[in-house]
Design a protein around this motif. Sequence first.
Motif, PDB file in Angstrom:
ATOM      1  N   GLN A 224      -3.165   9.941  -8.918  1.00  0.00           N
ATOM      2  CA  GLN A 224      -3.217  10.093  -7.463  1.00  0.00           C
ATOM      3  C   GLN A 224      -4.480   9.470  -6.900  1.00  0.00           C
ATOM      4  OE1 GLN A 224      -2.764  14.287  -6.786  1.00  0.00           O
ATOM      5  NE2 GLN A 224      -0.588  14.295  -7.257  1.00  0.00           N
ATOM      6  N   ARG A 225      -5.606   9.679  -7.579  1.00  0.00           N
ATOM      7  CA  ARG A 225      -6.865   9.089  -7.097  1.00  0.00           C
ATOM      8  C   ARG A 225      -6.828   7.571  -7.208  1.00  0.00           C
ATOM      9  NH1 ARG A 225     -11.233  10.122  -9.951  1.00  0.00           N
ATOM     10  NH2 ARG A 225     -10.258  11.161 -11.724  1.00  0.00           N
ATOM     11  N   VAL A 226      -6.281   7.061  -8.303  1.00  0.00           N
ATOM     12  CA  VAL A 226      -6.149   5.609  -8.450  1.00  0.00           C
ATOM     13  C   VAL A 226      -5.267   5.047  -7.336  1.00  0.00           C
ATOM     14  CG1 VAL A 226      -5.162   3.779  -9.883  1.00  0.00           C
ATOM     15  CG2 VAL A 226      -6.549   5.573 -10.938  1.00  0.00           C
ATOM     16  N   GLY A 227      -4.178   5.739  -7.046  1.00  0.00           N
ATOM     17  CA  GLY A 227      -3.282   5.283  -5.986  1.00  0.00           C
ATOM     18  C   GLY A 227      -3.958   5.260  -4.630  1.00  0.00           C
ATOM     19  N   GLU A 228      -4.760   6.272  -4.347  1.00  0.00           N
ATOM     20  CA  GLU A 228      -5.467   6.325  -3.057  1.00  0.00           C
ATOM     21  C   GLU A 228      -6.431   5.153  -2.918  1.00  0.00           C
ATOM     22  OE1 GLU A 228      -7.264  10.129  -3.146  1.00  0.00           O
ATOM     23  OE2 GLU A 228      -5.389  11.235  -2.765  1.00  0.00           O
ATOM     24  N   VAL A 229      -7.179   4.887  -4.002  1.00  0.00           N
ATOM     25  CA  VAL A 229      -8.144   3.779  -3.957  1.00  0.00           C
ATOM     26  C   VAL A 229      -7.415   2.446  -3.812  1.00  0.00           C
ATOM     27  CG1 VAL A 229      -9.903   2.533  -5.273  1.00  0.00           C
ATOM     28  CG2 VAL A 229      -9.880   5.036  -5.286  1.00  0.00           C
ATOM     29  N   ALA A 230      -6.370   2.247  -4.623  1.00  0.00           N
ATOM     30  CA  ALA A 230      -5.638   0.972  -4.575  1.00  0.00           C
ATOM     31  C   ALA A 230      -4.998   0.765  -3.209  1.00  0.00           C
ATOM     32  CB  ALA A 230      -4.582   0.939  -5.676  1.00  0.00           C
ATOM     33  N   ALA A 231      -4.390   1.813  -2.658  1.00  0.00           N
ATOM     34  CA  ALA A 231      -3.740   1.691  -1.355  1.00  0.00           C
ATOM     35  C   ALA A 231      -4.758   1.375  -0.268  1.00  0.00           C
ATOM     36  CB  ALA A 231      -2.982   2.977  -1.025  1.00  0.00           C
ATOM     37  N   ALA A 232      -5.909   2.015  -0.320  1.00  0.00           N
ATOM     38  CA  ALA A 232      -6.941   1.765   0.689  1.00  0.00           C
ATOM     39  C   ALA A 232      -7.407   0.314   0.640  1.00  0.00           C
ATOM     40  CB  ALA A 232      -8.119   2.712   0.467  1.00  0.00           C
ATOM     41  N   ARG A 233      -7.552  -0.215  -0.551  1.00  0.00           N
ATOM     42  CA  ARG A 233      -8.011  -1.601  -0.676  1.00  0.00           C
ATOM     43  C   ARG A 233      -6.929  -2.587  -0.211  1.00  0.00           C
ATOM     44  NH1 ARG A 233     -11.765  -1.700  -6.214  1.00  0.00           N
ATOM     45  NH2 ARG A 233     -13.128   0.026  -5.549  1.00  0.00           N
ATOM     46  N   LEU A 234      -5.676  -2.260  -0.487  1.00  0.00           N
ATOM     47  CA  LEU A 234      -4.592  -3.112   0.000  1.00  0.00           C
ATOM     48  C   LEU A 234      -4.551  -3.104   1.529  1.00  0.00           C
ATOM     49  CD1 LEU A 234      -1.845  -2.170  -2.591  1.00  0.00           C
ATOM     50  CD2 LEU A 234      -2.698  -4.485  -2.187  1.00  0.00           C
TER      51      LEU A 234
ATOM     52  N   ALA B 243       0.833  -1.210   0.000  1.00  0.00           N
ATOM     53  CA  ALA B 243       0.000   0.000   0.000  1.00  0.00           C
ATOM     54  C   ALA B 243       0.864   1.254   0.000  1.00  0.00           C
ATOM     55  CB  ALA B 243      -0.930  -0.008   1.210  1.00  0.00           C
ATOM     56  N   GLN B 244       1.935   1.252   0.775  1.00  0.00           N
ATOM     57  CA  GLN B 244       2.840   2.399   0.812  1.00  0.00           C
ATOM     58  C   GLN B 244       3.568   2.569  -0.528  1.00  0.00           C
ATOM     59  OE1 GLN B 244       2.978   4.648   3.293  1.00  0.00           O
ATOM     60  NE2 GLN B 244       1.331   3.454   4.200  1.00  0.00           N
ATOM     61  N   GLN B 245       3.947   1.473  -1.141  1.00  0.00           N
ATOM     62  CA  GLN B 245       4.625   1.553  -2.435  1.00  0.00           C
ATOM     63  C   GLN B 245       3.699   2.116  -3.506  1.00  0.00           C
ATOM     64  OE1 GLN B 245       6.148  -2.395  -3.211  1.00  0.00           O
ATOM     65  NE2 GLN B 245       7.948  -2.088  -1.907  1.00  0.00           N
ATOM     66  N   VAL B 246       2.444   1.749  -3.449  1.00  0.00           N
ATOM     67  CA  VAL B 246       1.479   2.271  -4.421  1.00  0.00           C
ATOM     68  C   VAL B 246       1.360   3.789  -4.284  1.00  0.00           C
ATOM     69  CG1 VAL B 246      -0.993   2.381  -4.946  1.00  0.00           C
ATOM     70  CG2 VAL B 246       0.144   0.164  -4.735  1.00  0.00           C
ATOM     71  N   ILE B 247       1.267   4.277  -3.059  1.00  0.00           N
ATOM     72  CA  ILE B 247       1.165   5.727  -2.831  1.00  0.00           C
ATOM     73  C   ILE B 247       2.408   6.435  -3.361  1.00  0.00           C
ATOM     74  CG2 ILE B 247       1.189   7.505  -1.049  1.00  0.00           C
ATOM     75  CD1 ILE B 247      -1.564   6.371  -1.533  1.00  0.00           C
ATOM     76  N   SER B 248       3.580   5.861  -3.130  1.00  0.00           N
ATOM     77  CA  SER B 248       4.821   6.506  -3.554  1.00  0.00           C
ATOM     78  C   SER B 248       4.944   6.546  -5.069  1.00  0.00           C
ATOM     79  CB  SER B 248       6.031   5.778  -2.955  1.00  0.00           C
ATOM     80  OG  SER B 248       6.172   4.487  -3.514  1.00  0.00           O
ATOM     81  N   ARG B 249       4.225   5.696  -5.771  1.00  0.00           N
ATOM     82  CA  ARG B 249       4.289   5.668  -7.228  1.00  0.00           C
ATOM     83  C   ARG B 249       3.126   6.409  -7.888  1.00  0.00           C
ATOM     84  NH1 ARG B 249       5.206  -0.346  -9.331  1.00  0.00           N
ATOM     85  NH2 ARG B 249       4.682   0.788 -11.227  1.00  0.00           N
ATOM     86  N   SER B 250       2.324   7.107  -7.095  1.00  0.00           N
ATOM     87  CA  SER B 250       1.114   7.753  -7.614  1.00  0.00           C
ATOM     88  C   SER B 250       1.188   9.262  -7.471  1.00  0.00           C
ATOM     89  CB  SER B 250      -0.123   7.212  -6.888  1.00  0.00           C
ATOM     90  OG  SER B 250      -0.192   5.808  -6.972  1.00  0.00           O
TER      91      SER B 250
END
Length: 222
Positions: free
Chosen positions: A144-154, A130-137
């Motif tokens: 950024q919105r995709v990263g927030e959603v993906a990180a939240a689900r992870l 989840a942290q890696q997804v945020i750092s790549r978004s």
Amino acid sequence: MSSAVRFALTLLAAVVVLVGGLYVVGVVNPVPAPPVGGDVLGPDNGEPVDDYLARAEQSLSGPDTVRWALISLTQVQSLGRGWELTTTQPSMLLSQNIFNVPIERVQTPTVRPATGNTEESFHWSQQIAAQQVISRSDGTERAQRVGEVAAARLRAGCDCLIGLVVRDRLSVLRQVAAEPGVRAVEALPDDAEAGLFTVVPLQPSMVTIVEPLPDDGPVPAV
């Protein structure tokens, strides 16, 4: 001897001394050779999926030596299922878990956090993902919105595991390839070294050609 000739000889002697000095410095302080790598686990861009699956199966033939390997799953699965799959082989070294959050017609980051052979580290890898997804978004507003959603689900523990990087004997890898839920296992040659190969995950949604997935769908709310 003319002054012009003397100047030319003096210049030539200086060049010889300079080149000789640089050679000595090079011998005493050699430039380290770059590591030799180039091995790749996973499909090539544009490769037919069936060709990759056949290539992965072929990689499991040969002497029963210890190999690095990529396990690709047929569909996104829970970490619990991934743990069950790997713990049936106590000799297996776990290296990375591969995560991708499936959202219809939305490209989400694929990340590969490190893991270990303890259940705690295996499950903690999803929070690291989840942290890696945020750092790549940090690109466009959509990213950024995709990263927030993906990180939240992870963070919430979604079924988002699509593959694993492991190390074990070829005979064990063949057994894993026959397990339910495993789409393919590809092994590198036995001289491949850790950190000197690239991993290209096979997305479960890729069924014909390995190519970028559609990214024209709406980004859902978290």
